[in-house]
Design a protein around this motif. Sequence first.
Motif, short mmCIF file in Angstrom:
data_model
loop_
_atom_site.label_atom_id
_atom_site.label_comp_id
_atom_site.label_asym_id
_atom_site.label_seq_id
_atom_site.Cartn_x
_atom_site.Cartn_y
_atom_site.Cartn_z
N PRO A 1 16.61 18.34 39.23
CA PRO A 1 17.38 17.88 38.07
C PRO A 1 18.14 18.96 37.31
N PRO A 2 17.53 20.10 36.96
CA PRO A 2 18.34 21.09 36.23
C PRO A 2 19.48 21.65 37.07
N LEU A 3 19.30 21.70 38.39
CA LEU A 3 20.37 22.17 39.26
C LEU A 3 21.52 21.17 39.30
N LEU A 4 21.18 19.89 39.28
CA LEU A 4 22.22 18.85 39.26
C LEU A 4 23.06 18.93 37.98
N LEU B 1 23.47 21.79 36.27
CA LEU B 1 24.13 23.09 36.27
C LEU B 1 25.32 23.14 37.23
N GLY B 2 25.22 22.43 38.34
CA GLY B 2 26.24 22.52 39.39
C GLY B 2 27.63 22.09 38.98
N PRO B 3 27.83 20.91 38.37
CA PRO B 3 29.19 20.45 38.06
C PRO B 3 30.00 21.38 37.16
N PRO B 4 29.44 21.91 36.04
CA PRO B 4 30.26 22.81 35.22
C PRO B 4 30.72 24.05 35.98
N ALA C 1 30.42 14.97 38.53
CA ALA C 1 29.54 15.37 37.44
C ALA C 1 28.75 14.17 36.91
N ALA C 2 29.43 13.04 36.76
CA ALA C 2 28.75 11.84 36.27
C ALA C 2 27.66 11.39 37.24
N GLY C 3 27.96 11.44 38.53
CA GLY C 3 26.95 11.07 39.53
C GLY C 3 25.78 12.01 39.52
N ALA C 4 26.04 13.31 39.35
CA ALA C 4 24.95 14.29 39.31
C ALA C 4 24.06 14.08 38.10
N VAL C 5 24.66 13.78 36.95
CA VAL C 5 23.87 13.54 35.74
C VAL C 5 22.99 12.30 35.92
N LEU D 1 21.81 11.03 38.72
CA LEU D 1 20.72 11.34 39.64
C LEU D 1 19.68 12.24 38.97
N ALA D 2 20.13 13.19 38.15
CA ALA D 2 19.20 14.07 37.44
C ALA D 2 18.30 13.28 36.50
N LEU D 3 18.90 12.31 35.78
CA LEU D 3 18.10 11.48 34.87
C LEU D 3 17.09 10.64 35.63
N LEU D 4 17.49 10.12 36.77
CA LEU D 4 16.59 9.31 37.58
C LEU D 4 15.40 10.14 38.07
N LEU D 5 15.68 11.34 38.56
CA LEU D 5 14.60 12.20 39.05
C LEU D 5 13.71 12.68 37.91
N THR D 6 14.33 12.96 36.76
CA THR D 6 13.54 13.39 35.60
C THR D 6 12.61 12.29 35.15
N PHE D 7 13.10 11.05 35.16
CA PHE D 7 12.25 9.92 34.79
C PHE D 7 11.08 9.79 35.76
N GLY D 8 11.36 9.96 37.06
CA GLY D 8 10.29 9.88 38.05
C GLY D 8 9.26 10.97 37.87
N ARG D 9 9.74 12.18 37.56
CA ARG D 9 8.80 13.29 37.34
C ARG D 9 7.95 13.06 36.10
#
Length: 315
Positions: free
Chosen positions: A145-148, A150-153, A201-205, A207-215
């Motif tokens: 998630p943090p990489l997702l 960080l990557g777009p910017p 960037a929107a797609g990465a965010v 996915l990051a939220l989804l993985l963070t919720f799962g974690r």
Amino acid sequence: MARGTRNSHSTRQLARLGLLTAVGLALALLERQLPPPAPLPGVRWGLANAATLAALALGGPGAGFAVWAARFFLVQAFSGGLFGPAFLVGGAGGLMAWAVMAALSRVRPLGVAGVSAAGAVAHHVGQIAAAALVTATPGVMFLLPPLLLLGPPVGLLTGVLVAVLLRRLRAAGAPADGGAVLGGAATGDPRILRPADLLPAAGAVALALLLTFGRTWSTSAAGQPTHAVVMVAGSTWRTIDLSQDAVYPLDAAGGHLVVEVSGGAVRVRESDCPDQVCVLTGWISAPGDMLVCVPYRVVIQVVGSGGGGPDAILR
């Protein structure tokens, strides 16, 4: 005359590929002297990707791959990391980034910045997936998630810089190979940054939220942190009681680390690995938190009283 034209074209191609490879190599070596933007496996500033992106725009997917591969192998050879764990992780990220950028290079709504952002996201996904395989610890995927985010910017910034460079080259009359376009350049859209460029960037965010919720869900029942599990190449080396301050030297894969426990938290105090990502991560103490040293295939994970955590779920 036709043969002379073909020879001139081939010479121009080789000269351009050589120049872009040299630029990419210089930028990659510069990146290695800079502190990483985040203490996570394989994270870089993405400067060297500018050369791959420019080659993709001027010469097409084949040229982009040639510049990336030559630059990557040269950097690994200079650093002495050929065919080691870090080589496999970096290679997986770079190859996936090139593949995604090549696939999106003909998508008309996307500009150079959007293609670059998508490549940055793909690079991080490829690296983390490879790190999970190299360390034999699937739970490493929860570092994504943090990489997702960080990557777009970083990708957008690189893409904007390359787009400005390409505009200047076109204005100066620099030729591209036949049919070599990037991000729908054939549309003639003059904008450096287009609305569609924000879609990766929107797609990465998302996915990051989804993985963070799962974690968060997986660690919610873990209880209080009680110990840390130190794994080397997927096998448990030691289980450390976090209530007892101590120092544990660890020799693994030809390298040396020093693991320290203090005040209910754990960190890698010293390591002779090249990137020092495990040291820069600092202290961890919450259930599910991880320290990863890819070159030595070491993973340290905090586990709660309930035994929960991402690694327990994914195993």
